[in-house]
Design a protein around this motif. Sequence first.
Motif, short mmCIF file in Angstrom:
data_model
loop_
_atom_site.label_atom_id
_atom_site.label_comp_id
_atom_site.label_asym_id
_atom_site.label_seq_id
_atom_site.Cartn_x
_atom_site.Cartn_y
_atom_site.Cartn_z
N VAL A 100 59.90 -26.06 4.09
CA VAL A 100 58.98 -26.64 3.54
C VAL A 100 59.60 -28.27 3.25
O VAL A 100 59.96 -28.28 2.10
CB VAL A 100 58.30 -25.69 2.00
CG1 VAL A 100 56.94 -26.70 2.47
CG2 VAL A 100 57.34 -24.67 2.41
N PHE A 101 58.46 -28.64 3.28
CA PHE A 101 58.61 -30.46 3.32
C PHE A 101 57.49 -31.09 2.89
O PHE A 101 56.74 -30.08 3.29
CB PHE A 101 59.39 -31.01 4.82
CG PHE A 101 61.05 -31.00 5.03
CD1 PHE A 101 61.89 -31.80 5.38
CD2 PHE A 101 61.30 -29.63 5.48
CE1 PHE A 101 62.99 -32.00 5.23
CE2 PHE A 101 62.54 -29.12 5.44
CZ PHE A 101 63.24 -30.06 6.32
N SER A 129 55.08 -28.49 12.04
CA SER A 129 54.45 -27.74 12.04
C SER A 129 53.28 -27.32 10.93
O SER A 129 53.88 -27.65 9.59
CB SER A 129 54.81 -26.24 13.49
OG SER A 129 53.11 -25.79 13.46
N ARG A 130 51.90 -26.77 10.51
CA ARG A 130 51.46 -26.16 9.92
C ARG A 130 51.47 -27.15 8.48
O ARG A 130 51.60 -26.90 7.93
CB ARG A 130 52.24 -24.91 9.03
CG ARG A 130 52.69 -23.98 10.12
CD ARG A 130 53.37 -22.86 9.53
NE ARG A 130 53.50 -21.61 11.25
CZ ARG A 130 52.37 -20.43 10.93
NH1 ARG A 130 51.92 -20.57 10.31
NH2 ARG A 130 53.29 -19.97 11.95
N PRO A 131 50.74 -28.05 8.85
CA PRO A 131 50.90 -29.24 7.70
C PRO A 131 49.18 -28.71 7.40
O PRO A 131 48.72 -28.20 7.50
CB PRO A 131 49.61 -30.35 8.94
CG PRO A 131 49.64 -29.88 9.38
CD PRO A 131 50.06 -28.42 10.02
N VAL A 132 50.04 -28.96 5.83
CA VAL A 132 48.36 -28.27 4.52
C VAL A 132 48.33 -29.40 3.27
O VAL A 132 49.18 -30.29 3.34
CB VAL A 132 49.26 -27.14 3.26
CG1 VAL A 132 48.27 -27.24 2.81
CG2 VAL A 132 49.46 -26.02 4.75
N GLU A 163 60.26 -20.12 6.09
CA GLU A 163 59.00 -20.72 4.83
C GLU A 163 58.50 -21.43 5.25
O GLU A 163 58.59 -22.48 6.47
CB GLU A 163 60.02 -21.55 3.94
CG GLU A 163 61.09 -20.54 2.67
CD GLU A 163 62.13 -21.07 3.08
OE1 GLU A 163 63.37 -19.54 2.69
OE2 GLU A 163 62.66 -21.71 3.71
N THR A 164 57.72 -21.10 4.93
CA THR A 164 56.42 -22.42 5.78
C THR A 164 54.90 -22.49 4.34
O THR A 164 54.57 -21.07 3.99
CB THR A 164 55.65 -21.56 6.97
OG1 THR A 164 55.12 -19.50 6.72
CG2 THR A 164 56.18 -20.99 8.17
N PRO A 165 54.67 -23.60 4.77
CA PRO A 165 53.57 -23.55 3.46
C PRO A 165 51.54 -23.18 4.08
O PRO A 165 51.64 -23.15 5.33
CB PRO A 165 52.89 -25.00 3.45
CG PRO A 165 53.66 -25.98 5.31
CD PRO A 165 54.78 -24.81 5.44
N LEU A 166 51.59 -22.63 2.98
CA LEU A 166 50.28 -21.63 2.68
C LEU A 166 49.35 -23.13 2.67
O LEU A 166 48.68 -22.74 2.78
CB LEU A 166 49.94 -20.88 1.59
CG LEU A 166 51.44 -19.19 2.36
CD1 LEU A 166 51.08 -18.24 1.54
CD2 LEU A 166 50.78 -18.95 3.46
N PHE A 224 54.62 -29.16 5.08
CA PHE A 224 54.59 -29.26 6.24
C PHE A 224 56.05 -28.23 6.66
O PHE A 224 57.13 -28.13 5.34
CB PHE A 224 54.71 -29.81 7.51
CG PHE A 224 56.08 -30.67 7.29
CD1 PHE A 224 56.75 -30.52 8.77
CD2 PHE A 224 55.46 -32.12 7.06
CE1 PHE A 224 57.97 -32.02 8.31
CE2 PHE A 224 56.41 -32.98 6.86
CZ PHE A 224 57.97 -33.04 7.72
N ALA A 225 55.97 -27.13 8.08
CA ALA A 225 57.11 -26.60 7.69
C ALA A 225 57.81 -27.68 8.58
O ALA A 225 57.34 -27.53 10.03
CB ALA A 225 57.43 -24.83 8.10
N SER A 226 59.65 -27.56 8.97
CA SER A 226 59.65 -28.22 10.18
C SER A 226 61.57 -27.02 10.21
O SER A 226 61.54 -26.85 9.01
CB SER A 226 60.52 -29.13 9.66
OG SER A 226 61.33 -29.82 10.33
N ASP A 227 62.59 -27.17 11.66
CA ASP A 227 62.96 -26.26 11.38
C ASP A 227 64.16 -27.65 11.69
O ASP A 227 65.93 -27.15 12.44
CB ASP A 227 63.52 -25.33 12.15
CG ASP A 227 63.20 -26.10 13.82
OD1 ASP A 227 62.86 -27.57 13.87
OD2 ASP A 227 63.22 -25.39 14.72
#
Length: 458
Positions: free
Chosen positions: A90-91, A67-70, A110-113, A80-83
Amino acid sequence: MKKSFILAGCLALASAVCSAESPLWLRYSAISPDGNTIAFTYQGDIFTVPVNGGTAKQLTTNPAYDSRPVWSPDGKTIAFASDREGSLDVFVMPAAGGAPKRLTTNSGSETPLAFRDNGTVLFSASEMPTSADIQFPSAQFPQVYSVSVNGGRPVMFTSIAMDQIDVNPVSGAILYTDKKGYEDYWRKHHTSSIARDIWTANADGKTGFKKLTDFAGEDRNAIWAPDGKSYYYLSEKNGSFNVYKAAPGAQPVQLTQHTKHPVRFLTASKNGKLAYSYNGELYTLTEGGKPEKVNVTIVKDNLEKPLQPQVRTNGASTIAVSPSGKEVAFINHGDVYVTSIEYNTTKRITDTPQQERNVDFSPDGRSLVYSAERGNTWGIYESKIVRPEDKLFTYATEIEETPLVVSDETSFQPLYSPDGKEVAYLANRTELKVINLDTKKFAPFSPRNTIIHIPMAM
């Protein structure tokens, strides 16, 4: 129960037919710097689609949640964030697709901003605030860290809780949404002393702080306009969340007029083309124009087993109502099921060749305990909802079963204690026993003024 099975099957078939043609809940949309492509999240994977619509390209296929592509400033990399390694990390991966590279390894989330530059990612994490931080140390107030796209040790960027960061491409100054306290991110029409506001700070993240909005409700998700001085943001100032533009020395101007649903996930390209999500679909906007819906077609393999409609008119036994009253667990033909009271959707919890019996809900509604015949004897087993964001068994994406009591003696009829810390059960049909769920230690049953509740039989 018959109605629940029929509706569950029909809804599953309808979803399978329609999802590729008119997908809904395209979330965390992010337009590329050149304004030609929109990245988004759909069903736990990252996709991209041309800004004018068309068939989306699937970038991630891992069974985990992505989720959360930047986008990086040059448009060549997506963070992006991945579990896929347990907790959210963060990947980064090439924007055209390819093998992702893991940048963070902390056991928390951790999630990318944003990208600070093409080689550095800013991300949010709750790890260790500085000693000078005056905020109460809590996961509600995460810090911001930076990490190289080549890997290495993350470095704290700021201990201030900053959300939805956008970096000025010229000066490096940042726009961000503050966080003063806990409030559900998805709540609408929230007004209080902790309502979010827009701030700016210098490129170092430590100086030049200035509050830009003072509306009593929610202002959030600010992004720089191409001139590097004005900015776009989302606000509930006139009702539902809409897109606004603010410039130094001028009153904010409302650019969209949506009324029924809130605008989410606002981003902008270098040429000022805006992209956002509304009512689960993607839209673009050019200042001075009208919002345009992006028609998206998704073609993807089905990673889950297809649901088959079943009609069962008998065989149901023991039922238990969840503490919230929104779900009912029951045994049917030797397996555990949970059905929703509100939506008549039914989910199968166990699928074994042996029998399960005597189901009971935990006080928080996130666990089920039952007796099961595994191998040569009956034992006590517990199934839990794994993901914190999943609130109900009926729609949980991951459920984990754990054996609680497995021995040579037959164990039946488990029941949770009122505080959910223990499970009482019948051993060898003659003795009441209790297992502590934390210590896994056993003890003879002692009433201690406990109110015993017995699941109803059908």
